[in-house]
Design a protein around this motif. Structure first.
Motif, PDB file in Angstrom:
ATOM      1  N   UNK A 173       0.819  -1.207   0.000  1.00 23.87           N
ATOM      2  CA  UNK A 173       0.000   0.000   0.000  1.00 23.87           C
ATOM      3  C   UNK A 173       0.855   1.260   0.000  1.00 23.87           C
ATOM      4  N   UNK A 174       1.987   1.223   0.702  1.00 20.38           N
ATOM      5  CA  UNK A 174       2.870   2.383   0.767  1.00 20.38           C
ATOM      6  C   UNK A 174       3.594   2.609  -0.558  1.00 20.38           C
ATOM      7  N   UNK A 175       3.887   1.525  -1.239  1.00 21.38           N
ATOM      8  CA  UNK A 175       4.656   1.638  -2.484  1.00 21.38           C
ATOM      9  C   UNK A 175       3.823   1.784  -3.721  1.00 21.38           C
ATOM     10  N   UNK A 235      -6.071   2.610  -5.870  1.00 15.56           N
ATOM     11  CA  UNK A 235      -7.283   2.685  -5.060  1.00 15.56           C
ATOM     12  C   UNK A 235      -7.834   1.277  -4.899  1.00 15.56           C
ATOM     13  N   UNK A 236      -7.799   0.798  -3.688  1.00 12.98           N
ATOM     14  CA  UNK A 236      -8.228  -0.577  -3.423  1.00 12.98           C
ATOM     15  C   UNK A 236      -9.023  -0.606  -2.116  1.00 12.98           C
ATOM     16  N   UNK A 237     -10.080  -1.429  -2.038  1.00 18.06           N
ATOM     17  CA  UNK A 237     -10.884  -1.465  -0.803  1.00 18.06           C
ATOM     18  C   UNK A 237     -10.097  -1.886   0.426  1.00 18.06           C
ATOM     19  N   UNK A 238      -8.920  -2.501   0.212  1.00 20.46           N
ATOM     20  CA  UNK A 238      -8.105  -2.917   1.349  1.00 20.46           C
ATOM     21  C   UNK A 238      -7.472  -1.731   2.069  1.00 20.46           C
ATOM     22  N   UNK A 277     -17.184  -6.691   0.911  1.00 25.65           N
ATOM     23  CA  UNK A 277     -16.232  -5.586   0.745  1.00 25.65           C
ATOM     24  C   UNK A 277     -15.941  -5.314  -0.729  1.00 25.65           C
ATOM     25  N   UNK A 278     -15.886  -6.347  -1.523  1.00 19.18           N
ATOM     26  CA  UNK A 278     -15.531  -6.194  -2.936  1.00 19.18           C
ATOM     27  C   UNK A 278     -16.723  -5.768  -3.800  1.00 19.18           C
ATOM     28  N   UNK A 317      -2.741  -6.658  -4.312  1.00 13.33           N
ATOM     29  CA  UNK A 317      -3.671  -6.362  -3.222  1.00 13.33           C
ATOM     30  C   UNK A 317      -4.904  -7.262  -3.292  1.00 13.33           C
ATOM     31  N   UNK A 318      -5.348  -7.569  -4.511  1.00 12.82           N
ATOM     32  CA  UNK A 318      -6.472  -8.497  -4.666  1.00 12.82           C
ATOM     33  C   UNK A 318      -6.128  -9.866  -4.078  1.00 12.82           C
TER      34      UNK A 318
END
Length: 305
Positions: free
Chosen positions: A58-60, A64-67, A161-162, A225-226
């Motif tokens: 997430x930092x790198x 945009x992802x629900x996670x 969530x998805x 991320x998925x």
């Protein structure tokens, strides 16, 4: 007086039998706490490293992802409540339910609809008795959960969530469970699992303030991320189930110890009352014998005259 003594003896016998049962349950719960603690300790490194990986991805990336991405105007949230299947654990389940009610009230105060998911018969019975809507529920494994159980619970949460909110999806995912602090302390906690707070995740993974390396993502950061999303939710649910199981056993051991001690105090009290009744009965019998002997002596003396 003899009838009263029989009542005391029956009550002593009944309480003694109850004391044996509560003592046995206390010992069983104590033995299960150790196993539950080992499972919690074994699952923690995996959850920590997985959180570290999610934080790094997430930092790198700017995906945009629900996670990891919060919705601008969240309108719907899911709450997973973990209770027990069995009772005789003091206020364990009721405290978790109270924490879930407080969370639900706060979310609704923020203008969000809440879908409730429940683990444990106690929570299901509580919501069923009050005719509250439950999105899904699971029972039968709270005292010894497995990773398969966690996957079963996590599946509909990941699906929610998805999805888009218009299709029944949710913007936030919260979990309420009882955290095992020590043998004497178990605390109901409310955690937001999704979207993941990177600052909080960094604290949990031990990466707060740490400069993370740069990564190249193949095929893309979104695909990574998925792939991490279900693993992350499953690991968090599994760890919460294990924490709750250890807390349940600790609460039951404490409740059964208290019941055993109370039974012992009651037996002592009833024994004193039974002894007093027996002494009173003996005194009355002696008085009747002495009175009868005196009456017989007086009658014999009168006939001699």
């Amino acid at each position: 007086m003899g009838a009263q003594l029989r009542v005391y003896k029956r009550r002593i016998k009944s309480v003694t039998a109850t004391k044996k049962i509560t003592k046995a349950m206390e010992m069983i719960a104590a033995s299960r706490i150790v196993k539950a603690q080992r499972k919690v300790a074994a699952s923690t490194p995996y959850a920590t490293e997985l959180t570290r990986a999610v934080t790094a991805v997430a930092t790198g990336s700017n995906t945009n992802h629900p996670l990891t991405t919060e919705t601008d105007n969240p309108t719907r949230a899911a709450v997973l409540l973990i209770t027990s299947d069995r009772g005789l654990a003091g206020g364990y389940s009721s405290n978790a339910i109270k924490a879930a009610d407080q969370l639900t009230e706060r979310l609704r105060g923020e203008g969000k609809e809440v879908d409730t998911y429940i683990v444990g018969r106690k929570g299901v019975a509580y919501y069923g008795f009050r005719e509250r809507k439950v999105a899904d529920a699971w029972t039968g494994f709270t005292d010894s959960p497995s990773y398969a159980d966690a996957k079963k619970v996590a599946a509909p949460l990941i699906e929610a969530v998805t999805k888009e909110t218009a299709e029944g999806g949710v913007d936030e995912l919260h979990i309420v469970f009882t955290e095992f602090v020590s043998m004497m302390t178990q605390t109901p906690v409310q955690n937001r699992m999704l979207p993941l707070s990177l600052e909080k995740a960094g604290e949990e993974a031990g990466t707060k303030g740490e400069i993370l390396p740069l990564f190249d993502f193949e095929p893309s950061a979104e695909d990574v991320l998925d792939a991490l999303l279900p693993r992350y939710v499953e690991s968090r649910v599994y760890n919460a189930l294990l924490q709750a199981a250890a807390s349940e056993h600790a609460a039951r051991r404490r409740a059964m110890k208290s019941a055993t001690d109370n039974a012992g105090d009651l037996i002592n009290s009833l024994s004193r009352l039974a002894n007093a009744a027996r002494q009173a009965e003996i005194t009355q019998e002696i008085s009747e014998i002495v009175g009868g002997a005196s009456a017989l002596a007086d009658a014999t003396a009168g006939s001699d005259k």
